[in-house]
Design a protein around this motif. Sequence first.
Motif, mmCIF file in Angstrom:
data_model
loop_
_atom_site.group_PDB
_atom_site.id
_atom_site.type_symbol
_atom_site.label_atom_id
_atom_site.label_comp_id
_atom_site.label_asym_id
_atom_site.label_seq_id
_atom_site.Cartn_x
_atom_site.Cartn_y
_atom_site.Cartn_z
ATOM 1 N N GLU A 65 44.963 29.955 40.370
ATOM 2 C CA GLU A 65 43.520 30.385 40.211
ATOM 3 C C GLU A 65 43.108 31.182 39.252
ATOM 4 O OE1 GLU A 65 40.073 32.553 43.152
ATOM 5 O OE2 GLU A 65 42.029 31.817 44.040
ATOM 6 N N LEU A 120 40.766 30.341 35.737
ATOM 7 C CA LEU A 120 39.557 31.016 35.439
ATOM 8 C C LEU A 120 38.877 30.889 34.250
ATOM 9 C CD1 LEU A 120 40.366 34.556 37.205
ATOM 10 C CD2 LEU A 120 38.456 32.802 37.861
ATOM 11 N N LYS A 141 31.882 30.990 33.060
ATOM 12 C CA LYS A 141 30.703 30.034 33.087
ATOM 13 C C LYS A 141 29.764 30.307 32.069
ATOM 14 C CE LYS A 141 31.542 29.474 37.955
ATOM 15 N NZ LYS A 141 31.306 29.836 39.220
ATOM 16 N N GLU A 199 27.202 32.576 33.307
ATOM 17 C CA GLU A 199 27.686 33.739 34.325
ATOM 18 C C GLU A 199 27.477 35.225 32.949
ATOM 19 O OE1 GLU A 199 31.461 34.444 36.798
ATOM 20 O OE2 GLU A 199 31.615 33.366 34.789
ATOM 21 N N ASP A 244 29.869 39.587 35.792
ATOM 22 C CA ASP A 244 30.203 38.694 37.017
ATOM 23 C C ASP A 244 31.520 37.960 36.479
ATOM 24 O OD1 ASP A 244 27.963 39.208 38.181
ATOM 25 O OD2 ASP A 244 26.886 37.639 37.573
ATOM 26 N N TYR A 245 31.884 37.710 35.576
ATOM 27 C CA TYR A 245 33.241 37.143 35.303
ATOM 28 C C TYR A 245 34.370 38.274 35.446
ATOM 29 C CZ TYR A 245 37.109 35.165 32.668
ATOM 30 O OH TYR A 245 38.388 34.678 32.190
ATOM 31 N N SER A 249 34.473 40.497 37.504
ATOM 32 C CA SER A 249 34.424 40.762 38.764
ATOM 33 C C SER A 249 35.171 39.724 39.493
ATOM 34 C CB SER A 249 33.038 40.866 39.501
ATOM 35 O OG SER A 249 32.320 41.942 39.126
ATOM 36 N N ARG A 250 35.109 38.684 39.000
ATOM 37 C CA ARG A 250 35.913 37.511 39.631
ATOM 38 C C ARG A 250 37.463 37.470 38.987
ATOM 39 N NH1 ARG A 250 35.272 31.825 38.401
ATOM 40 N NH2 ARG A 250 34.515 32.465 36.481
ATOM 41 N N VAL A 251 37.450 37.828 37.998
ATOM 42 C CA VAL A 251 38.824 37.921 37.444
ATOM 43 C C VAL A 251 39.680 39.410 38.382
ATOM 44 C CG1 VAL A 251 40.515 38.930 35.681
ATOM 45 C CG2 VAL A 251 38.535 37.204 34.931
ATOM 46 N N ALA A 311 38.727 40.511 41.265
ATOM 47 C CA ALA A 311 38.914 39.902 42.484
ATOM 48 C C ALA A 311 40.189 39.337 42.822
ATOM 49 C CB ALA A 311 37.744 39.157 43.034
ATOM 50 N N VAL A 312 40.552 38.091 41.883
ATOM 51 C CA VAL A 312 41.866 37.507 41.856
ATOM 52 C C VAL A 312 43.011 38.369 41.647
ATOM 53 C CG1 VAL A 312 43.169 35.543 40.864
ATOM 54 C CG2 VAL A 312 40.666 35.451 41.247
#
Length: 163
Positions: free
Chosen positions: A118, A122, A125, A128, A132-133, A135-137, A139-140
């Motif tokens: 995952e 990554l 988007k 995005e 937000d990006y 934050s996604r990184v 989180a993983v």
Amino acid sequence: MIQPQILRLTKTNYGNWSIQMKALLGSQDCWDMVIKEYVKPENAAAEAALTNEEKRALRDARKRDQRALYYIFQAVDESNFEKIAETTTVKQAWETLQKSLQGVEKAKKVRLQSLRAEFEMLKMKTTESIDDYVSRVKAVENEMKRNGEALGVVRVMEKILHH
């Protein structure tokens, strides 16, 4: 005493719950009771033989252990409470929850494999925001840490800057 807001443990949020509980128990001077189990004297005679200072320390440890156990009881849903209802120390309760929810090492390894994939997949988007990006990184990355693998700041920053 003000009752702290406690995240409720469910089947799916053990990672975040354990981080918050460590902070809560630390703030209440109870985290060390999870690390080193409160040890009861073998019997009443053994307790009576303690010095006054040892008795005071024992009472303090017992009180902190029970306070921490109370917080954990307050922070679990009904099904998780059933798993720990018979435990008598916070260390026993913590380890029971950890084993049942964090999973065995094999499950952890499988989870890490999927998290690695995952992380590698990554990409930001087009719609995005950078926040937000990131934050996604993060989180993983945090989920990988909770499962025993730290990526390192440089690797995470490369990922963020590359996409």
